[in-house]
Scaffold this motif. Structure first.
Motif, short mmCIF file in Angstrom:
data_model
loop_
_atom_site.label_atom_id
_atom_site.label_comp_id
_atom_site.label_asym_id
_atom_site.label_seq_id
_atom_site.Cartn_x
_atom_site.Cartn_y
_atom_site.Cartn_z
N ARG A 144 52.30 -52.02 -34.70
CA ARG A 144 51.93 -50.99 -33.72
C ARG A 144 51.06 -49.92 -34.39
NH1 ARG A 144 54.54 -46.64 -33.06
NH2 ARG A 144 56.52 -47.48 -33.78
N ASP A 147 47.64 -51.28 -34.81
CA ASP A 147 46.91 -51.27 -33.54
C ASP A 147 46.37 -49.87 -33.23
OD1 ASP A 147 46.03 -52.65 -31.13
OD2 ASP A 147 47.55 -51.45 -30.08
N GLN A 148 47.17 -48.84 -33.47
CA GLN A 148 46.71 -47.47 -33.21
C GLN A 148 45.52 -47.11 -34.09
OE1 GLN A 148 50.57 -45.71 -33.97
NE2 GLN A 148 50.90 -45.30 -31.79
N ASP A 150 43.52 -49.19 -35.64
CA ASP A 150 42.40 -50.07 -35.32
C ASP A 150 41.66 -49.58 -34.08
OD1 ASP A 150 40.95 -52.55 -35.96
OD2 ASP A 150 41.79 -53.29 -34.06
N LYS A 151 42.39 -49.12 -33.07
CA LYS A 151 41.76 -48.57 -31.86
C LYS A 151 40.93 -47.33 -32.20
CE LYS A 151 44.82 -50.40 -28.37
NZ LYS A 151 46.04 -50.23 -27.64
N GLU A 152 41.44 -46.50 -33.08
CA GLU A 152 40.69 -45.31 -33.49
C GLU A 152 39.41 -45.72 -34.23
OE1 GLU A 152 41.16 -42.16 -32.56
OE2 GLU A 152 42.84 -42.90 -31.38
N GLU A 154 37.76 -48.51 -33.70
CA GLU A 154 36.87 -49.01 -32.66
C GLU A 154 36.19 -47.87 -31.91
OE1 GLU A 154 39.14 -51.60 -30.12
OE2 GLU A 154 39.41 -53.10 -31.72
N ASN A 155 36.96 -46.81 -31.60
CA ASN A 155 36.38 -45.64 -30.93
C ASN A 155 35.31 -44.99 -31.79
OD1 ASN A 155 37.95 -45.90 -28.63
ND2 ASN A 155 39.53 -44.52 -29.39
N LYS A 158 32.29 -47.23 -31.77
CA LYS A 158 31.64 -47.25 -30.46
C LYS A 158 30.91 -45.93 -30.17
CE LYS A 158 34.18 -48.83 -27.10
NZ LYS A 158 35.15 -48.95 -26.00
N TYR A 163 32.50 -38.98 -31.20
CA TYR A 163 33.94 -39.10 -31.00
C TYR A 163 34.66 -37.98 -31.75
CZ TYR A 163 38.61 -41.15 -30.91
OH TYR A 163 39.96 -41.36 -30.72
#
Length: 182
Positions: A144, A147-148, A150-152, A154-155, A158, A163
């Motif tokens: 978990r 995942d947190q 990794d999402k950051e 990606e943001n 992107k 950001y």
């Protein structure tokens, strides 16, 4: 009754070896978790200082969860009558760039999940199902966390520096209007 001939002594010795292996693995996990606590708090301080409130809070919350992992691991070691070794596995890496912070966090969580999976299997092979279950629960948390982070990442990839600028601006707005920041 002669314990040598009944086989009790060899069984006890094997049981103690199995228990000592679990204690060794649990202490390795504590060392990894302590490293994560220190590293994530370091990142929390620096993200907070740079005005990146969302990332700062993510690192702080994750560090607190890692501290709770240390507590669970220590409780298990004490139950097994072992000594809790409170030594971090690694020194804090002095990283100030957010992308590199997130890259390290992703790598740390990936490594922990991999290690804890292997150690759960070792505990199972040594007939220690409680330590096995503990490692399996820790894998869920580490995945978990991965995942947190990794999402950051990606943001950040992107949206780029925008950001981070948005996080900093949101904090400035909160401070200017007198709303408390987290």
């Amino acid at each position: 009754m002669n314990h040598q001939s009944s086989g009790i002594k060899p069984v006890l010795k094997k049981s103690e070896n199995m228990k000592s292996k679990s204690i060794e693995l649990l202490n390795k996990a504590i060392a990894d978790e302590l490293s994560a606590v220190h590293q994530y708090m370091y990142f929390h301080f620096h993200c907070d200082d740079q005005g990146y409130e969302l990332l700062s809070n993510l690192f702080k919350r994750t560090a607190i969860e890692e501290m709770l992992h240390v507590e669970k691991l220590a409780d298990r070691i004490l139950f097994l009558k072992g000594e809790v070794e409170m030594k971090a596995a690694d020194d804090v890496k002095k990283i100030h760039e957010v992308k590199k912070m997130l890259e390290l966090a992703v790598a740390m969580e990936t490594g922990s999940a991999r290690d804890y999976n292997m150690w759960a299997n070792e505990c199972s092979a040594n007939a220690d199902s409680v330590s096995k279950k503990l490692f399996e629960l820790l894998v869920e948390d580490e995945e978990r966390h991965f995942d947190q982070f990794d999402k950051e990442m990606e943001n950040l990839e992107k949206f780029g520096d925008n950001y981070l600028a948005l996080q900093s601006m949101e904090r400035s707005k909160s401070m200017a209007t007198g709303r408390p920041t987290e």
